[in-house]
Design an enzyme around this catalytic site. Structure first.
Site, PDB file in Angstrom:
ATOM      1  N   ARG A  75       0.864  -1.185   0.000  1.00  0.00           N
ATOM      2  CA  ARG A  75       0.000   0.000   0.000  1.00  0.00           C
ATOM      3  C   ARG A  75       0.901   1.235   0.000  1.00  0.00           C
ATOM      4  O   ARG A  75       1.641   1.457   0.963  1.00  0.00           O
ATOM      5  CB  ARG A  75      -0.912  -0.005   1.231  1.00  0.00           C
ATOM      6  CG  ARG A  75      -1.707   1.264   1.351  1.00  0.00           C
ATOM      7  CD  ARG A  75      -2.659   1.287   2.545  1.00  0.00           C
ATOM      8  NE  ARG A  75      -3.277   2.594   2.565  1.00  0.00           N
ATOM      9  CZ  ARG A  75      -3.331   3.411   3.616  1.00  0.00           C
ATOM     10  NH1 ARG A  75      -2.858   3.031   4.790  1.00  0.00           N
ATOM     11  NH2 ARG A  75      -3.874   4.595   3.514  1.00  0.00           N
ATOM     12  N   HIS A 119      -3.021  11.025   0.649  1.00  0.00           N
ATOM     13  CA  HIS A 119      -2.434  10.818   1.976  1.00  0.00           C
ATOM     14  C   HIS A 119      -1.791  12.147   2.376  1.00  0.00           C
ATOM     15  O   HIS A 119      -0.583  12.237   2.568  1.00  0.00           O
ATOM     16  CB  HIS A 119      -1.451   9.654   1.947  1.00  0.00           C
ATOM     17  CG  HIS A 119      -1.153   9.052   3.301  1.00  0.00           C
ATOM     18  ND1 HIS A 119      -1.314   7.714   3.587  1.00  0.00           N
ATOM     19  CD2 HIS A 119      -0.705   9.600   4.447  1.00  0.00           C
ATOM     20  CE1 HIS A 119      -0.955   7.476   4.837  1.00  0.00           C
ATOM     21  NE2 HIS A 119      -0.581   8.613   5.386  1.00  0.00           N
ATOM     22  N   ASN A 288      -7.530   1.801   9.823  1.00  0.00           N
ATOM     23  CA  ASN A 288      -6.224   1.990  10.471  1.00  0.00           C
ATOM     24  C   ASN A 288      -6.477   2.010  11.964  1.00  0.00           C
ATOM     25  O   ASN A 288      -7.358   2.745  12.433  1.00  0.00           O
ATOM     26  CB  ASN A 288      -5.584   3.316  10.072  1.00  0.00           C
ATOM     27  CG  ASN A 288      -5.157   3.343   8.604  1.00  0.00           C
ATOM     28  OD1 ASN A 288      -5.281   2.347   7.901  1.00  0.00           O
ATOM     29  ND2 ASN A 288      -4.668   4.480   8.158  1.00  0.00           N
TER      30      ASN A 288
HETATM   31  O1  IFM Z   1       2.545   7.897   9.917  1.00  0.00           O
HETATM   32  C1  IFM Z   1       1.162   7.879  10.062  1.00  0.00           C
HETATM   33  C2  IFM Z   1       0.467   7.687   8.736  1.00  0.00           C
HETATM   34  O2  IFM Z   1       0.838   8.642   7.802  1.00  0.00           O
HETATM   35  C3  IFM Z   1      -1.028   7.762   8.911  1.00  0.00           C
HETATM   36  N1  IFM Z   1      -1.468   6.887   9.955  1.00  0.00           N
HETATM   37  C4  IFM Z   1      -0.783   6.919  11.204  1.00  0.00           C
HETATM   38  C5  IFM Z   1       0.717   6.781  10.990  1.00  0.00           C
HETATM   39  C6  IFM Z   1       1.458   6.792  12.339  1.00  0.00           C
HETATM   40  O3  IFM Z   1       1.207   7.986  13.006  1.00  0.00           O
END
Ligand code: IFM
Length: 443
Positions: A75, A119, A288
């Site tokens: 990913r 992102h 996530n």
């Molecule tokens: O590094 C980040 C990522 O970009 C998005 N989710 C959480 C991760 C850890 O903080």
């Protein structure tokens, strides 16, 4: 049971600004993160993603590392300002060519590409016109997404529209700790809505192309628990849950905002038809998961009348509690409360203080963390959740946004002076898990 079903995908995840570097190469335009990280006082030790892991030049070696680990899916995110340097209009073919080369290298290595379209690296040119607070940014996002769909089609197995819209909206527009660094709640509510609208419009564009690939959204979800059984704590936890989770789940899966978000003024930016677009059906859901929050009532907090309690048990270097059961609960919640679509855990992992000793990194804490979270995935699966994959955050140590390079999340250690990569012990452990499709911890 500790064996993973045959269709289960073991992956690793990264994002463009956190690893690529090469911020001025091949026609890339500036993003809000270039501007934010170069603004004094915004990131730890004034660090930026200018070079990061230099992945832009080293992707061949990085794909080889994944192949050696046996990783089945990667990913990554596509940088909007590489593809459309001004956010709209002119397409930068050289930017698309980079991802073309990356995707080809992955396919040749037998690794399924999963691409995130946003992102957090919004083109600065769009920020100059209000960024996500401007409704036009949603349209610009869908147009950029369509350029990507047209170029890569089904060579990417799964597309994720937006990664963690909560973070973009809240950390960037309310707390001011992420780009674009605003502290304005009205802007936050507008940005959140337009991020979701951009998601919905990108899904519509995708559906218009009849592609073989799949599409979904990734939310960061938190397991929210009341600090006690007292009614005021339970009610405070429910308000926190709206703020942390339901704000970005209800519109996507139920075509409505929670009442409390309405009270924050979202109605002033919602236009007829928006919620139908935002809830355009998906093929999968990305989750996530990093932490659980315990919540107590706190009348001094004007917004939620709630306070987060510090974690009491084991913590990561980010100060986040290690609570794998929270992952079981968020997965069950998505399935029982929102949708039966397949779920991919698109990020799970932890920063710990890694030390390079005689060429090795003995990161037992990370291995234990990953093992417990993979156990949680199996437990959720036994409990009836259709969870199809797990992506470790992250393949490489990388630029952890406002925290700079200190927080190392990688399975692979990066020496930022030389760009040498060293597999941590956790990477070797993950390699064995993937190879045997079984959880086993030795030693
Ligand atoms: O590094 C980040 C990522 O970009 C998005 N989710 C959480 C991760 C850890 O903080």
């Amino acid at each position: 049971m500790s064996e993973f079903p045959p269709h289960f995908v073991f992956g690793v995840a990264t994002s463009a600004y956190q690893i690529e570097g090469a911020v001025e190469e091949d026609g890339r335009g500036p993003s809000i993160w270039d501007v934010f990280s170069h603004t004094p006082g915004k990131t730890a030790r004034a660090q930026t993603g200018d070079v990061a892991c230099d992945h832009y030049h080293r992707y061949v070696g990085d794909v080889q590392l994944m192949k050696d680990l046996g990783v089945q899916s990667y990913r990554f995110s596509i940088s909007w300002p590489r593809v459309r340097p001004e956010g709209v209009g002119r397409v930068n073919e050289a930017g698309l060519d980079f991802y073309d080369r990356l995707i080809e290298a992955l396919l040749e290595a037998g690794i399924e590409p999963m691409a995130t379209l946003y992102h957090w690296d919004l083109p600065q040119a769009l920020q100059n016109r209000g960024g996500w607070t401007n409704r036009d940014t949603a349209k610009a996002f869908a147009e950029y997404a369509d350029v990507v769909f047209a170029r890569f089609g089904g060579r990417v197995s799964r597309y994720i529209t937006v990664n963690e819209p909560w973070c973009s909206a809240v950390l960037g527009h309310a707390f001011g700790i992420h780009a674009p660094g605003l502290q304005d709640f009205g802007a936050t509510v507008a940005a959140a809505h337009h991020l979701l609208l951009g998601h919905g419009m990108a899904v519509e564009a995708f559906r218009g192309r009849n592609m073989t690939a799949e599409i979904g959204i990734t939310n960061i979800l938190t397991d929210v628990l009341p600090a006690s059984a007292r009614a005021e704590d339970t009610e405070a936890a429910a308000r926190m849950d709206v703020f942390l989770n339901r704000w970005f789940l209800d519109p996507v899966f139920q075509a409505s905002y929670p009442e409390e978000i309405g009270a924050l003024g979202v109605d002033s930016v919602v236009q007829p038809g928006d919620l139908e677009r935002i809830s355009t059906p998906l093929d999968f859901v990305g989750v996530n998961y990093y932490q659980r929050q315990y919540v107590a009532a706190n009348q001094e907090d004007p917004l939620l009348r709630a306070a987060l309690l510090p974690p009491s048990g084991e913590r990561t270097a980010s100060g986040w509690g290690v609570e794998p059961d929270g992952l079981v609960r968020v997965l069950q919640r998505v399935t029982s409360g929102y949708t039966k679509l397949p779920i991919y855990v698109t990020e799970s992992g932890a920063a710990f203080a890694d030390v390079l000793e005689g060429g090795a990194i003995y990161d037992d804490k990370r291995t234990a963390y990953l093992e417990r979270h993979l156990q949680a995935v199996l437990a959720a699966s036994v409990a009836g959740v259709d969870v199809r994959g797990y992506y470790v955050w992250s393949l490489l140590d990388n630029f952890e946004w406002a925290e700079g390079y200190d927080k190392r999340f990688g399975l692979v250690y990066v020496d930022y002076e030389t760009q040498a990569r060293t597999l941590k012990e956790s990477a070797l452990w993950y390699q064995r898990v993937i190879g045997t499709r079984t959880l086993h911890r030795e030693g």
